[in-house]
Scaffold this motif. Structure first.
Motif, short mmCIF file in Angstrom:
data_model
loop_
_atom_site.label_atom_id
_atom_site.label_comp_id
_atom_site.label_asym_id
_atom_site.label_seq_id
_atom_site.Cartn_x
_atom_site.Cartn_y
_atom_site.Cartn_z
N ALA A 57 0.86 -1.19 0.00
CA ALA A 57 0.00 0.00 0.00
C ALA A 57 0.89 1.23 0.00
CB ALA A 57 -0.91 0.01 1.22
N ARG A 58 0.53 2.22 -0.78
CA ARG A 58 1.33 3.44 -0.88
C ARG A 58 0.44 4.65 -0.61
NH1 ARG A 58 5.15 0.53 -0.45
NH2 ARG A 58 6.41 -0.25 -2.15
N LYS A 59 0.98 5.58 0.18
CA LYS A 59 0.29 6.84 0.44
C LYS A 59 0.43 7.71 -0.80
CE LYS A 59 0.32 10.64 3.67
NZ LYS A 59 0.61 11.66 2.69
N LEU A 60 -0.64 8.37 -1.21
CA LEU A 60 -0.59 9.24 -2.37
C LEU A 60 -0.02 10.59 -1.99
CD1 LEU A 60 -3.96 8.48 -4.16
CD2 LEU A 60 -1.72 7.50 -4.58
N LYS A 61 0.87 11.10 -2.82
CA LYS A 61 1.50 12.39 -2.55
C LYS A 61 0.45 13.48 -2.51
CE LYS A 61 5.90 11.33 -4.72
NZ LYS A 61 6.86 11.69 -5.77
N GLY A 62 0.64 14.42 -1.61
CA GLY A 62 -0.27 15.56 -1.51
C GLY A 62 -1.54 15.27 -0.73
N THR A 63 -1.62 14.11 -0.11
CA THR A 63 -2.80 13.76 0.68
C THR A 63 -2.37 13.38 2.09
OG1 THR A 63 -2.75 11.42 0.12
CG2 THR A 63 -3.97 12.86 -1.37
N GLN A 64 -3.32 13.37 2.99
CA GLN A 64 -3.01 12.99 4.37
C GLN A 64 -3.42 11.56 4.69
OE1 GLN A 64 -4.82 15.85 6.95
NE2 GLN A 64 -3.37 17.46 6.42
N HIS A 65 -4.55 11.12 4.17
CA HIS A 65 -5.08 9.82 4.55
C HIS A 65 -5.51 8.98 3.36
CE1 HIS A 65 -5.09 11.32 8.64
NE2 HIS A 65 -5.76 12.39 8.22
N THR A 66 -4.94 9.21 2.19
CA THR A 66 -5.35 8.52 0.99
C THR A 66 -4.23 7.60 0.51
OG1 THR A 66 -6.72 10.41 0.41
CG2 THR A 66 -6.33 8.80 -1.32
N TYR A 67 -4.60 6.36 0.20
CA TYR A 67 -3.64 5.32 -0.17
C TYR A 67 -4.12 4.62 -1.43
CZ TYR A 67 -2.08 6.00 4.60
OH TYR A 67 -1.62 6.57 5.76
N ARG A 68 -3.22 3.81 -2.01
CA ARG A 68 -3.60 2.97 -3.14
C ARG A 68 -3.00 1.59 -2.94
NH1 ARG A 68 0.69 0.56 -5.21
NH2 ARG A 68 2.34 1.85 -6.05
N ILE A 69 -3.73 0.60 -3.45
CA ILE A 69 -3.22 -0.76 -3.50
C ILE A 69 -3.28 -1.22 -4.95
CG2 ILE A 69 -3.73 -1.46 -1.13
CD1 ILE A 69 -6.25 -2.87 -2.24
N ARG A 70 -2.41 -2.15 -5.27
CA ARG A 70 -2.36 -2.72 -6.62
C ARG A 70 -3.10 -4.04 -6.64
NH1 ARG A 70 3.80 -3.10 -8.21
NH2 ARG A 70 2.79 -4.31 -9.83
N VAL A 71 -3.85 -4.25 -7.72
CA VAL A 71 -4.50 -5.53 -7.98
C VAL A 71 -4.20 -5.82 -9.45
CG1 VAL A 71 -6.66 -6.83 -7.97
CG2 VAL A 71 -6.33 -4.99 -6.32
N GLY A 72 -3.05 -6.44 -9.70
CA GLY A 72 -2.60 -6.66 -11.07
C GLY A 72 -2.33 -5.32 -11.73
N ASN A 73 -2.94 -5.07 -12.89
CA ASN A 73 -2.79 -3.79 -13.59
C ASN A 73 -3.83 -2.77 -13.14
OD1 ASN A 73 -0.56 -4.38 -15.18
ND2 ASN A 73 -1.81 -5.34 -16.76
#
Length: 92
Positions: A43-59
């Motif tokens: 999981a990676r925190k998105l730049k410029g945000t405080q509490h927003t993340y992303r996860i990868r599911v394949g592409n």
């Protein structure tokens, strides 16, 4: 650790419904796992945000916000990696 409640934004649900059934199942499975561990490996925190993340599911990517005070994972977007960040508006 307490279980987090999963909440889908309407836009994320619409984006998800447009995808292939196989990837929909994989994304839903990955999102359900967030209730137990909201910050899994990768999981990676998105730049410029405080509490927003992303996860990868394949592409594909799932963008979500964590609301720790009320134990909620709010899914904001779900889609292919080439499109997912184009329309994403950063919330601070």
């Amino acid at each position: 650790m307490a279980l987090y409640k999963i909440r889908w934004k309407v836009a994320a649900g619409k984006e998800l419904s447009k995808l292939n059934n196989n990837i929909i199942l994989k994304i839903i499975d990955a999102v359900e796992k967030l209730s137990e561990n909201p910050l899994p490996k990768g999981a990676r925190k998105l730049k410029g945000t405080q509490h927003t993340y992303r996860i990868r599911v394949g592409n594909y990517r799932v963008i979500y916000s964590l609301i720790h005070e009320v134990l909620v994972v709010e899914v904001i977007r779900a889609g292919h990696r080439k499109d997912i960040y184009k329309k994403f508006k950063r919330r601070k």
